[in-house]
Design an enzyme around this catalytic site. Sequence first.
Site, mmCIF file in Angstrom:
data_model
loop_
_atom_site.group_PDB
_atom_site.id
_atom_site.type_symbol
_atom_site.label_atom_id
_atom_site.label_comp_id
_atom_site.label_asym_id
_atom_site.label_seq_id
_atom_site.Cartn_x
_atom_site.Cartn_y
_atom_site.Cartn_z
ATOM 1 N N HIS A 28 0.926 -1.195 -0.081
ATOM 2 C CA HIS A 28 -0.017 -0.129 -0.203
ATOM 3 C C HIS A 28 0.807 1.258 0.008
ATOM 4 O O HIS A 28 0.700 2.021 -0.822
ATOM 5 C CB HIS A 28 -0.802 0.041 1.253
ATOM 6 C CG HIS A 28 -1.837 -1.016 1.206
ATOM 7 N ND1 HIS A 28 -3.207 -0.734 0.935
ATOM 8 C CD2 HIS A 28 -1.953 -2.476 1.257
ATOM 9 C CE1 HIS A 28 -3.944 -1.930 0.832
ATOM 10 N NE2 HIS A 28 -3.072 -2.856 1.129
ATOM 11 N N ASP A 126 -6.474 5.943 1.990
ATOM 12 C CA ASP A 126 -6.172 4.345 1.433
ATOM 13 C C ASP A 126 -7.632 3.689 1.929
ATOM 14 O O ASP A 126 -8.193 3.948 2.871
ATOM 15 C CB ASP A 126 -5.088 3.676 2.596
ATOM 16 C CG ASP A 126 -4.915 2.329 1.650
ATOM 17 O OD1 ASP A 126 -5.954 1.529 1.305
ATOM 18 O OD2 ASP A 126 -3.791 1.892 1.656
HETATM 19 C C1 UDX Z 1 -0.391 -6.282 -0.570
HETATM 20 C C2 UDX Z 1 -1.301 -7.443 -1.173
HETATM 21 O O1 UDX Z 1 -0.729 -8.535 -1.113
HETATM 22 C C3 UDX Z 1 -1.509 -6.867 -2.516
HETATM 23 O O2 UDX Z 1 -2.348 -7.972 -3.033
HETATM 24 C C4 UDX Z 1 -2.024 -5.461 -2.564
HETATM 25 O O3 UDX Z 1 -2.681 -5.224 -3.854
HETATM 26 C C5 UDX Z 1 -1.139 -4.665 -1.687
HETATM 27 O O4 UDX Z 1 -0.833 -5.067 -0.600
HETATM 28 P P1 UDX Z 1 2.118 -7.212 -1.133
HETATM 29 O O5 UDX Z 1 1.882 -8.388 -0.225
HETATM 30 O O6 UDX Z 1 3.283 -6.618 -0.249
HETATM 31 O O7 UDX Z 1 0.943 -6.287 -0.931
HETATM 32 O O8 UDX Z 1 2.661 -7.341 -2.785
HETATM 33 P P2 UDX Z 1 2.985 -6.546 -3.673
HETATM 34 O O9 UDX Z 1 1.352 -5.715 -3.979
HETATM 35 O O10 UDX Z 1 3.083 -7.105 -4.780
HETATM 36 O O11 UDX Z 1 3.838 -5.284 -3.140
HETATM 37 C C6 UDX Z 1 5.188 -5.560 -2.846
HETATM 38 C C7 UDX Z 1 6.034 -4.419 -3.043
HETATM 39 O O12 UDX Z 1 7.197 -4.582 -2.516
HETATM 40 C C8 UDX Z 1 6.389 -4.216 -4.659
HETATM 41 O O13 UDX Z 1 6.242 -2.908 -5.176
HETATM 42 C C9 UDX Z 1 7.836 -4.988 -4.839
HETATM 43 O O14 UDX Z 1 8.639 -4.237 -5.640
HETATM 44 C C10 UDX Z 1 8.482 -4.626 -3.439
HETATM 45 N N1 UDX Z 1 9.700 -5.684 -3.209
HETATM 46 C C11 UDX Z 1 9.137 -6.949 -2.873
HETATM 47 C C12 UDX Z 1 10.857 -5.334 -3.097
HETATM 48 O O15 UDX Z 1 11.264 -4.187 -3.808
HETATM 49 N N2 UDX Z 1 11.668 -6.379 -2.974
HETATM 50 C C13 UDX Z 1 11.357 -7.471 -2.924
HETATM 51 O O16 UDX Z 1 12.322 -8.165 -2.379
HETATM 52 C C14 UDX Z 1 10.034 -7.805 -2.577
#
Ligand code: UDX
Length: 481
Positions: A28, A126
């Site tokens: 988020h 949000d």
């Molecule tokens: C959560 C939910 O899972 C997601 O479905 C919803 O839409 C937003 O909130 P998250 O689980 O963290 O988020 O997944 P995601 O939305 O994919 O975001 C992860 C972020 O962390 C991405 O921007 C990714 O680039 C970043 N990241 C992840 C890194 O920069 N490095 C990493 O090693 C792993």
Amino acid sequence: MMSVEDKLESAETRPPHVLIFPAPGQGHVNTILSLAELLALSDFQVTFLITPHIHNRLRRFAGDIEARHPNLTFETFGHGVLQNPALFGHNLKELAEQTKSQGKLKLRELCSEHSGKPKVGCIIVDALLGQVDSELGDELGIPIIHFRTASACSFWAYFNVPKLLQCNELPIKGEEDMDREITRIPGMENLVRCRDLPALCRGERKGTLSLDTLVYLALHSQQAKAVLMNTFEDLEGPVLSQLRRHFPSLYTLGPLHVLLNSKKASKTAAAAASGREEEKDRTCMRWLDAQPPKSVIYVSFGSVAVYTRAQLMEIWHGLMNSKKPFLWVIRHDLVAEPDGDQGLPAELQEGANERACIVEWAPQQEVLEHAAVGGFMTHSGWNSTLESMVAGVPMICWPLFGDQPTNSRYVSEVWKIGLDMKDTCDRKIVEKMVNDLMVERRQEFEKSAEALAALARKSAGEGGPSYSNFHRFIEYLKSIC
Ligand code: UDX
């Protein structure tokens, strides 16, 4: 003393002040921070309200954002659970409750005329924290805009839950009912099965928000002055036109990270991102440099998903058996056993061998853009999905919670840029999917992924629909502030 005319003039020339309040999850915060940077680049005064834990993470992983944007200020709030990173990912319900109750107090303080800050012209909250504005909206008399960070398809699915209950398409009647098609969501007819609906439709899990709450929040966004989404018209057009019947003031600004890069490129000074990325684990970039083009499968499950050791071992064996090199992000808090025993299995701790590189956190957008990466095994979080799409990297989806099961269905059945492994993760399937994606059906997936990447970049690049929508939104924001 200032004359009335001077006062009026300074109020007119002062940039509008926008207060932004994301939910305290990395997915988020990353998205909404891109919007905050975009507004700062457009000369708004921006205050970004976050918990100390997230603030520390941003400092470590995103460099000194405040130094790059003098008109963007971070304000922190929160004690107790909000300062305890160990609970993140394990008790989202408690986290959301505390964010709302403690955040509300801080919002009230920041909006008061004694805050010492410029008058707040608008709050962008949000949508997951929508209950905050129900309680504060009238009291503060400040326009409220909702930011929905997930996909339009999942938002629309939540919105339709009451109807599905009414016409008996919900609840799901056990495991044997999972492949039944859902027919009553306009724009999604016969596309999603029960197992592709947002995960909470399967029943509630300890520590998560309830389905009732998420449905309430989806409906509640109708009270907001406008709704912002990180998606684009060419991607989710049919669902977006359905949503607009209920949300006439809906702005699609995605992919936001592309929009931000487009804007930064046109303001070169702001692009000098001092310190950005410096503490992410860059060893993996050197490792990638040594791999052949499109040979590597990148594996990462976002910032909050938690798995059992047994599940991770199935993935490990599947990847090893596939004989493909892989780069795997294993966060220190990725594993949790029901008995509270955390920690990685020995094989994974020893980690790297000639075919594997394991890191705790990677510069994901850069990794996905690297020439050596040919596939992404993901939990289908919305940011990861968009980032992979923009980089033209096909996906293997192993969704876990929230919007992810719906996103992964769209990846495989609508956009046709990957395979949906949902609910069936074992080493044999992992091995087969990696081979299908990287060898057997490689050309087919590459072709559709490249076509969609071009559309995504065009959408948020100069003159594209998301780019223009952002400018329309800026004008609208100025008019209501
Ligand atoms: C959560 C939910 O899972 C997601 O479905 C919803 O839409 C937003 O909130 P998250 O689980 O963290 O988020 O997944 P995601 O939305 O994919 O975001 C992860 C972020 O962390 C991405 O921007 C990714 O680039 C970043 N990241 C992840 C890194 O920069 N490095 C990493 O090693 C792993």
